[in-house]
Write a protein that holds these residues in place. Structure first.
Motif, PDB file in Angstrom:
ATOM      1  N   VAL A 167      11.530   4.252  -0.015  1.00  0.00           N
ATOM      2  CA  VAL A 167      11.956   5.628   0.270  1.00  0.00           C
ATOM      3  C   VAL A 167      11.098   6.581  -0.561  1.00  0.00           C
ATOM      4  O   VAL A 167      11.058   6.472  -1.795  1.00  0.00           O
ATOM      5  N   LEU A 168      10.420   7.508   0.124  1.00  0.00           N
ATOM      6  CA  LEU A 168       9.622   8.528  -0.541  1.00  0.00           C
ATOM      7  C   LEU A 168      10.484   9.751  -0.834  1.00  0.00           C
ATOM      8  O   LEU A 168      11.573   9.895  -0.259  1.00  0.00           O
ATOM      9  N   ALA A 181       8.697   1.989  -7.887  1.00  0.00           N
ATOM     10  CA  ALA A 181       9.804   2.947  -7.814  1.00  0.00           C
ATOM     11  C   ALA A 181      10.219   3.200  -6.371  1.00  0.00           C
ATOM     12  O   ALA A 181      11.421   3.283  -6.062  1.00  0.00           O
ATOM     13  N   ILE A 182       9.245   3.305  -5.472  1.00  0.00           N
ATOM     14  CA  ILE A 182       9.550   3.583  -4.066  1.00  0.00           C
ATOM     15  C   ILE A 182      10.379   2.464  -3.443  1.00  0.00           C
ATOM     16  O   ILE A 182      11.280   2.709  -2.634  1.00  0.00           O
ATOM     17  N   THR A 183      10.080   1.232  -3.821  1.00  0.00           N
ATOM     18  CA  THR A 183      10.797   0.076  -3.262  1.00  0.00           C
ATOM     19  C   THR A 183      12.021  -0.316  -4.082  1.00  0.00           C
ATOM     20  O   THR A 183      12.663  -1.333  -3.765  1.00  0.00           O
ATOM     21  N   SER A 184      12.330   0.470  -5.113  1.00  0.00           N
ATOM     22  CA  SER A 184      13.438   0.118  -6.026  1.00  0.00           C
ATOM     23  C   SER A 184      13.256  -1.300  -6.543  1.00  0.00           C
ATOM     24  O   SER A 184      14.150  -2.149  -6.460  1.00  0.00           O
ATOM     25  N   HIS A 185      12.045  -1.560  -7.060  1.00  0.00           N
ATOM     26  CA  HIS A 185      11.676  -2.877  -7.604  1.00  0.00           C
ATOM     27  C   HIS A 185      11.773  -3.962  -6.532  1.00  0.00           C
ATOM     28  O   HIS A 185      12.301  -5.045  -6.775  1.00  0.00           O
ATOM     29  N   PHE A 186      11.263  -3.613  -5.335  1.00  0.00           N
ATOM     30  CA  PHE A 186      11.159  -4.558  -4.212  1.00  0.00           C
ATOM     31  C   PHE A 186      12.532  -5.147  -3.854  1.00  0.00           C
ATOM     32  O   PHE A 186      12.705  -6.353  -3.682  1.00  0.00           O
TER      33      PHE A 186
END
Length: 433
Positions: A154-155, A133-138
């Motif tokens: 993004v945290l 989720a943080i990487t928006s699916h890399f």
């Protein structure tokens, strides 16, 4: 005389009445006590007026005055004692309890602040779903290296981070453990901060603070000059302070073993931060020498003793050597080994030493000259001949006039120049932007 006896009889009756008042005084409320006290004082004053009317300036009058005054003082003492028990004592107890509560609250708050600080300082463990989720699916890839790829994330709170995903086939846990254990609780302005990590079976990730300027490498090897000499000196000082902190500022001595431009990251203000601790090792600070098994790094920056113990013992001076090679590249704006350069300049450290020793480098900037002299001290062949990082900082903070030329490193002749192939013995993943 009969009148006086009557008065005395009256006085005795009054005293009996007052004693009854006093016997019931403790059973009354504070407001009633005050009202009853006023009544008793009024009786005393009436009695004195009575005695005064019939026996003015007589011994009986003054005896009565003394007696009434004494009794009044005793009554006031009794009233004050009762009031103290009913009012002042509880008030004192409440004040004491409030003070104890205040002290306890301060103690509890201090402990809570400490625990919250510890939680804030320690890296956070994330689930793999969180990393996704943080990487928006890399979605946004920042770089790639031998240990894996790095993605932007993004945290919550719009905090940007860089997430290094370790390759499962190469992730035996050693590099992961090295980074988490070495920099997991380090907070220094010149060391990149580990925000968190993920470890689910063979899927491992390291979450770092995001460095928007990328690595130092792309700036110092750029065809266009990116920094002024003062800024370059400032960056060199920052790197030196970061290494010195790793060597002396932590509970355990941390040796990086892979100092090079690729592993120096820059924040938005171009503040340098040491990154990639995959080869780092923790050692007690009183143990200066390390086993040969610790010898890993990148060709062109690795110290001679890391290859063979015949050059000396592996220690914190090995990082000093790598920093010296980095410093030469920063000063010259080129790699230490450049196959495209003329034969006399193929091995840059050798060319720099020859120029400095022959006083032919007259037109160079004073800061460039200083960086080169400090670098030549750092790349001495024997570890004992190199300065400690604290001494390197002192040299970088002073002017060129306070520095002496070091002895010639015996590898400065062309015959000792390494091969132009600066391949990596243990490649470290890094990200650039």
């Amino acid at each position: 005389m009969e009148l006086c006896l009557q008065e005395l009889s009256f006085f005795c009756n009054v005293e009996i009445i007052k004693k009854k008042y006093l016997s019931h005084l403790e059973k009354m409320s504070s407001s009633n006590i005050l009202n009853q006290t006023s009544a008793i004082v009024g009786i005393d004053m009436h009695f004195l007026r009575c005695v005064n009317d019939h026996s003015y300036q007589t011994k009986l009058f003054w005896a009565a005055v003394v007696m009434v005054s004494t009794i009044s003082i005793v009554k006031f003492i009794i009233v004050f004692a009762i009031l103290s028990r009913l009012v002042f004592a509880p008030l004192s107890v409440l004040t004491f309890l409030a003070y104890k509560y205040w002290l306890t609250k301060i103690s509890v708050d201090a402990v809570e602040r400490f625990l919250q600080m510890q939680l804030a300082l320690a890296p956070t463990r994330y689930a793999y779903t969180d990393i996704t989720a943080i990487t928006s699916h890399f979605k946004e890839k920042l770089g790639q290296g031998g240990y894996g790829s790095v993605y932007k994330g993004v945290l919550p709170g719009d905090v940007h981070v860089a997430i290094k995903m370790l390759v499962s086939s190469m992730s035996n846990g050693e590099e992961f453990i090295s980074e988490v254990s070495s920099i997991g609780r380090i907070h220094h302005v010149n060391v990149v901060r580990l925000v968190g990590f993920c470890s689910e079976e063979m899927r491992r990730a390291l979450v770092y603070e995001y460095m928007p300027r990328g690595s130092l490498e792309k700036y110092i090897f750029s065809p266009e000059k990116s920094f002024s000499w003062d800024k370059l000196n400032q960056i060199a000082l920052g790197i030196a302070r970061g290494i010195d902190y790793l060597h002396r500022g932590c509970d355990m001595q941390i040796l990086h073993f892979d100092i090079k431009p690729h592993n120096i990251l820059l924040d938005s203000d171009f503040t340098p931060k040491i990154a990639d601790f995959g080869l780092a090792k923790l050692y007690p600070r009183d143990n200066s020498f390390l086993p040969v098994s610790a010898a890993r790094g990148t060709v062109g920056y690795i110290a001679p003793e890391m290859v063979s113990r015949s050059f000396g013992a592996i220690s914190s001076k090995s990082d000093v050597y790598s920093f010296g090679m980095l410093l030469l590249e920063m000063a010259g704006g080129r790699r230490n080994v450049d196959p495209q350069a003329s034969r006399s300049q193929t091995y840059y450290p050798s060319w720099v030493y020859n120029q400095m020793s022959r006083q032919e480098a007259v037109g160079i900037h004073q800061v460039e000259r200083k960086l080169c002299v400090v670098a030549l001290w750092c790349i001495q062949m024997k570890p004992d001949d190199r300065p400690a990082m604290s001494e390197v900082i002192d040299m970088l903070e002073t002017g060129i006039d306070g520095l002496e030329m070091p002895p010639e490193p015996f590898f400065c002749g062309d015959e000792f120049a390494p091969a132009a192939d600066s391949s990596v013995l243990s490649e470290i993943p890094i990200y650039t932007s």
